[in-house]
Design a protein around this motif. Sequence first.
Motif, short mmCIF file in Angstrom:
data_model
loop_
_atom_site.label_atom_id
_atom_site.label_comp_id
_atom_site.label_asym_id
_atom_site.label_seq_id
_atom_site.Cartn_x
_atom_site.Cartn_y
_atom_site.Cartn_z
N ARG A 64 0.84 -1.21 0.00
CA ARG A 64 0.00 0.00 0.00
C ARG A 64 0.87 1.25 0.00
NH1 ARG A 64 -3.16 -3.02 3.62
NH2 ARG A 64 -2.24 -2.04 5.44
N ASN A 65 1.94 1.23 0.78
CA ASN A 65 2.85 2.36 0.79
C ASN A 65 3.51 2.58 -0.56
OD1 ASN A 65 3.64 3.77 3.62
ND2 ASN A 65 2.90 1.69 4.00
N LEU A 66 3.86 1.48 -1.23
CA LEU A 66 4.46 1.59 -2.57
C LEU A 66 3.47 2.18 -3.55
CD1 LEU A 66 6.88 0.96 -4.45
CD2 LEU A 66 5.84 -1.28 -4.88
N SER A 67 2.22 1.74 -3.49
CA SER A 67 1.18 2.26 -4.38
C SER A 67 0.92 3.74 -4.11
CB SER A 67 -0.12 1.47 -4.23
OG SER A 67 0.05 0.15 -4.69
N PHE A 68 0.86 4.11 -2.84
CA PHE A 68 0.67 5.52 -2.47
C PHE A 68 1.85 6.36 -2.96
CE2 PHE A 68 1.49 8.95 0.65
CZ PHE A 68 0.34 9.70 0.43
N LEU A 69 3.05 5.82 -2.82
CA LEU A 69 4.26 6.52 -3.27
C LEU A 69 4.22 6.73 -4.78
CD1 LEU A 69 7.09 7.61 -2.48
CD2 LEU A 69 7.96 5.30 -2.89
N ASP A 70 3.81 5.70 -5.52
CA ASP A 70 3.73 5.82 -6.98
C ASP A 70 2.70 6.87 -7.39
OD1 ASP A 70 5.71 4.02 -7.62
OD2 ASP A 70 4.36 2.30 -7.74
N LEU A 71 1.59 6.93 -6.66
CA LEU A 71 0.58 7.95 -6.95
C LEU A 71 1.15 9.36 -6.74
CD1 LEU A 71 -2.64 6.42 -5.32
CD2 LEU A 71 -2.19 6.74 -7.76
N PHE A 277 10.46 6.58 -18.74
CA PHE A 277 10.25 5.17 -18.39
C PHE A 277 10.08 4.99 -16.90
CE2 PHE A 277 11.65 0.81 -17.51
CZ PHE A 277 10.84 0.12 -18.38
N TYR A 278 10.99 5.57 -16.10
CA TYR A 278 10.90 5.28 -14.66
C TYR A 278 9.90 6.17 -13.92
CZ TYR A 278 13.92 9.12 -12.84
OH TYR A 278 14.44 10.34 -12.47
N THR A 279 9.45 7.25 -14.55
CA THR A 279 8.44 8.09 -13.89
C THR A 279 7.02 7.78 -14.36
OG1 THR A 279 8.73 9.86 -15.53
CG2 THR A 279 10.02 10.01 -13.49
N ILE A 280 6.88 7.20 -15.54
CA ILE A 280 5.56 6.96 -16.12
C ILE A 280 5.25 5.47 -16.26
CG2 ILE A 280 4.01 7.44 -18.05
CD1 ILE A 280 4.96 9.91 -16.48
N ILE A 281 6.15 4.74 -16.89
CA ILE A 281 5.87 3.34 -17.21
C ILE A 281 5.92 2.46 -15.96
CG2 ILE A 281 6.49 1.39 -18.68
CD1 ILE A 281 5.64 3.90 -20.21
N ILE A 282 6.99 2.60 -15.16
CA ILE A 282 7.16 1.71 -14.01
C ILE A 282 6.02 1.84 -13.00
CG2 ILE A 282 8.62 1.24 -11.99
CD1 ILE A 282 11.05 1.76 -13.73
N PRO A 283 5.59 3.06 -12.60
CA PRO A 283 4.45 3.14 -11.66
C PRO A 283 3.16 2.53 -12.19
CG PRO A 283 5.64 5.22 -11.72
CD PRO A 283 6.18 4.39 -12.84
N SER A 284 3.00 2.52 -13.52
CA SER A 284 1.80 1.90 -14.09
C SER A 284 1.93 0.38 -14.17
CB SER A 284 1.51 2.47 -15.49
OG SER A 284 2.52 2.08 -16.41
#
Length: 317
Positions: A64-71, A277-284
């Motif tokens: 959950r923390n990783l998902s929140f961080l990606d958001l 790539f690392y700001t757009i693709i990876i979080p998705s």
Amino acid sequence: MDQNNHSSLHDFILLGFSDNPKLEMVLSGVVTIFYLITLVGNTAIIFASLLDSHLHTPMYFFLRNLSFLDLCFTTSIIPQMLVNLWGPDKTITYVGCVIHLYVNMCLGSTECLLLAVMSYDRFTAICKPLHYLVIMNPHLCLEMIIMVWGISLASSVVLCTLTLNLPRCGNNLLDHFLCELPAMVKIACIDTTTVEMSVFALGIVVVLTPLLLILISYGYIVQAVLRMKSKAGQRKAINTCGSHLTVVSILYGTVIYMYLQPGNSASKNQGKFLTLFYTIIIPSLNPLIYTLRNKDMKDALKKLMSIAYEYTKMKRK
């Protein structure tokens, strides 16, 4: 129209891909699509893991923390990126650029460190299963998250402050579509060897040290899996770690290539595409990777969709 006439001495001009307007149009569409995927995917993981009591475990707490961080990471970057890609105005205020620099560096560092913490969680679950819930108690999990954010904040303050204190001699053209540390260093009008060495040293602390801890954790995990007599137990352990290991490989491979290579080795646009790539693709990709390889998460998402469907039906009535 000369953009310099519309920017003060303290503004920056983000060149982005301004020499290729057609590419900017394509990229703006791609970025928008992946941003929506990131928003939906990570938000779904957060709500699904919160609503399902079976997922109230340390593993899903960190997820959950990783998902929140990606958001947070994508939302801090993409609006400015889309403004840069959509229109002719490529300027960003000095204050806006400074905020971008600090926030992006802090969030990026946090993700690297959080993945190391998640690897320790997996190590404990597989190598010390009987003591897992005792070791990974809620107090320790919270302390780990606070430590991750504290180290990231401190490193971003040091690196970004060093970079912003470099004299630019009036240079305000950033060959990028956002305020990123390598692009800021390049416009300095003095020898930047000291700053680059500082970036490299802190890069080792924030990037390579967590990676080393991850590799050590997985070394012990591999030994534990090989000692298992049950094939089902081996498959379960591999599935549990597979998602995390996939994310680690993609993120660390990109970040190491981006930040820890010699300064002049990248082509003009290579750094920009790596940033995309690392700001757009990876979080998705993170929600897809964790969902496709995780039966519990699939079940939780089905429950979430069922609740959303029932709620929609009630609203219609």
